[in-house]
Design a protein around this motif. Structure first.
Motif, PDB file in Angstrom:
ATOM      1  N   LEU A 149      -6.995   4.139  -2.644  1.00  0.00           N
ATOM      2  CA  LEU A 149      -7.656   2.867  -2.373  1.00  0.00           C
ATOM      3  C   LEU A 149      -7.768   1.997  -3.618  1.00  0.00           C
ATOM      4  O   LEU A 149      -7.943   0.782  -3.522  1.00  0.00           O
ATOM      5  CB  LEU A 149      -9.045   3.084  -1.758  1.00  0.00           C
ATOM      6  N   GLN A 181      -1.326  -2.879   5.896  1.00  0.00           N
ATOM      7  CA  GLN A 181      -1.358  -3.392   4.538  1.00  0.00           C
ATOM      8  C   GLN A 181      -2.350  -2.628   3.659  1.00  0.00           C
ATOM      9  O   GLN A 181      -2.519  -2.966   2.486  1.00  0.00           O
ATOM     10  CB  GLN A 181      -1.720  -4.887   4.560  1.00  0.00           C
ATOM     11  N   VAL A 182      -3.029  -1.631   4.234  1.00  0.00           N
ATOM     12  CA  VAL A 182      -3.931  -0.776   3.459  1.00  0.00           C
ATOM     13  C   VAL A 182      -3.453   0.667   3.597  1.00  0.00           C
ATOM     14  O   VAL A 182      -2.708   0.997   4.529  1.00  0.00           O
ATOM     15  CB  VAL A 182      -5.400  -0.909   3.931  1.00  0.00           C
ATOM     16  N   PRO A 183      -3.843   1.557   2.680  1.00  0.00           N
ATOM     17  CA  PRO A 183      -3.362   2.940   2.739  1.00  0.00           C
ATOM     18  C   PRO A 183      -3.721   3.653   4.040  1.00  0.00           C
ATOM     19  O   PRO A 183      -4.843   3.516   4.548  1.00  0.00           O
ATOM     20  CB  PRO A 183      -4.061   3.598   1.544  1.00  0.00           C
ATOM     21  N   ALA A 209       0.832  -1.200   0.000  1.00  0.00           N
ATOM     22  CA  ALA A 209       0.000   0.000   0.000  1.00  0.00           C
ATOM     23  C   ALA A 209       0.870   1.254   0.000  1.00  0.00           C
ATOM     24  O   ALA A 209       1.941   1.298   0.618  1.00  0.00           O
ATOM     25  CB  ALA A 209      -0.917   0.008   1.219  1.00  0.00           C
ATOM     26  N   ARG A 210       0.397   2.296  -0.682  1.00  0.00           N
ATOM     27  CA  ARG A 210       1.061   3.586  -0.621  1.00  0.00           C
ATOM     28  C   ARG A 210       0.262   4.493   0.299  1.00  0.00           C
ATOM     29  O   ARG A 210      -0.973   4.491   0.281  1.00  0.00           O
ATOM     30  CB  ARG A 210       1.170   4.216  -2.004  1.00  0.00           C
ATOM     31  N   HIS A 211       0.959   5.253   1.115  1.00  0.00           N
ATOM     32  CA  HIS A 211       0.325   6.075   2.133  1.00  0.00           C
ATOM     33  C   HIS A 211       0.502   7.553   1.819  1.00  0.00           C
ATOM     34  O   HIS A 211       1.419   7.946   1.097  1.00  0.00           O
ATOM     35  CB  HIS A 211       0.937   5.764   3.505  1.00  0.00           C
ATOM     36  N   GLY A 258      -5.248   1.953  -5.675  1.00  0.00           N
ATOM     37  CA  GLY A 258      -3.861   1.586  -5.965  1.00  0.00           C
ATOM     38  C   GLY A 258      -3.152   2.642  -6.787  1.00  0.00           C
ATOM     39  O   GLY A 258      -3.554   2.945  -7.899  1.00  0.00           O
ATOM     40  N   ASP A 281     -10.502  -0.985   4.016  1.00  0.00           N
ATOM     41  CA  ASP A 281      -9.653  -0.802   2.840  1.00  0.00           C
ATOM     42  C   ASP A 281      -8.739   0.415   2.954  1.00  0.00           C
ATOM     43  O   ASP A 281      -7.901   0.632   2.071  1.00  0.00           O
ATOM     44  CB  ASP A 281     -10.530  -0.661   1.595  1.00  0.00           C
ATOM     45  N   GLY A 282      -8.904   1.217   3.990  1.00  0.00           N
ATOM     46  CA  GLY A 282      -8.057   2.382   4.186  1.00  0.00           C
ATOM     47  C   GLY A 282      -8.278   2.971   5.562  1.00  0.00           C
ATOM     48  O   GLY A 282      -9.358   2.830   6.152  1.00  0.00           O
TER      49      GLY A 282
END
Length: 307
Positions: free
Chosen positions: A302, A118-120, A2-4, A304, A98-99
């Motif tokens: 969310l 593992q999620v944004p 995930a990208r934050h 990607g 999911d976020g």
């Protein structure tokens, strides 16, 4: 992986511009009656140690507007107040939603949640950064003024999380930024030094508000005492009194300068009633744009990637 979204410095100028462009497009489509369903079936958790009206409602409206669902958790609803390890919270929450949208005090909280999630993880405010707010502010500036590179933007007041994120935005997006802050209330020195080393145009800190706003295209301010600084309120009122954005200060700026304030505003403290309600104020557009930029951020992260 995930990208934050933790700080604006984590992204390139083109990536930030793409998020803003996406928000402007989604706003235009929404007004034309388009219903966005990018996140149908997805869920975010809003974890707010610091309460907020605009941030909460704009994120909720954004997520619902994308067809998704929202779970809101205040500080009393989470294990943060009970000293559960953040890495445990991050790993469990990532299996439910999911976020994660986090509004808290220390930047280290969102950083550690992101390290194990593992999620944004999206930073909706910390004491050090306020990236989503600055993106909505920049969206408002672009709608009003066009290309950022030709603009001089002024910040007047506390060198707080807003000021820090404005500095990072200037280093990535190439506009001139001048900040007027009282002695002892400057922006974070490490953030300032890093941004100056990468910036194409000057990022300057001065004491005199009139010097900062001279010929400025945009004037931006914020409250003098943020949440958690209530004990300093009376002292800050004295220190910051010369930094009020009023008609006299506005006269030093460009004739068509606009005024930003992220709200809530303390009228006749950091900004006068006549300026806040006057023709140069774009604060209501700015407030609306929080929802549109949050829509773009949620849809991008969310789904990607940030493009």
């Amino acid at each position: 992986m995930a990208r934050h979204l933790l700080a604006l410095s984590d992204f390139s100028g083109p990536e930030l511009a793409a998020l803003i462009d996406r928000a402007i497009k989604m706003k235009r489509e929404s007004r034309a009656g388009v219903r966005h369903r990018d996140l149908a079936g997805r869920t975010i958790a809003l974890v707010f140690e610091k309460p907020s009206t605009r941030t909460r409602v704009s994120f909720e409206a954004a997520m619902y507007g994308l067809g998704g669902q929202v779970i809101y958790l205040s500080s009393r609803d989470t294990q943060l107040a009970r000293n559960e390890p953040l890495k445990d919270m991050a790993r469990v929450m990532a299996r439910y939603v999911d976020g994660l949208v986090i509004r808290t005090f220390g930047q280290e909280i969102v950083d550690e949640l992101a390290r194990y999630s593992q999620v944004p993880v999206i930073n909706a405010l910390t004491d050090l950064h306020h990236p989503c707010q600055i993106l909505s502010d920049l969206m408002t500036v672009i709608e009003s003024k066009g290309r950022l590179e030709q603009l001089k933007i002024a910040w007047v007041g506390d060198g707080n999380n807003m000021a820090n994120s404005w500095i990072q935005a200037a280093s990535r997006l190439g506009f001139t930024l001048t900040l007027a802050c009282p002695e002892g209330y400057e922006p974070d020195p490490q953030i300032l030094a890093a941004a100056r080393s990468e910036a194409e145009r000057p990022i300057t800190v001065v004491r005199d508000p009139a010097q900062a706003v001279a010929d400025a295209d945009v004037i931006n301010t914020d409250v003098w005492a943020s949440m958690g600084q209530e004990a300093e309120q009376l002292h800050r009122l004295q220190v910051f009194r010369p930094y009020q954005v009023n008609e006299r200060l506005l006269a030093e700026a460009a004739p068509d300068a606009i005024v930003l304030h992220c709200l809530p505003a303390h009228r006749e403290e950091e900004i006068s009633e006549t300026v806040l309600e006057g023709p140069r104020s774009v604060v209501w557009d700015q407030a609306e744009n929080k929802m549109h930029i949050h829509k773009a951020i949620l849809a991008a992260f969310l789904a990607g990637g940030s493009q």
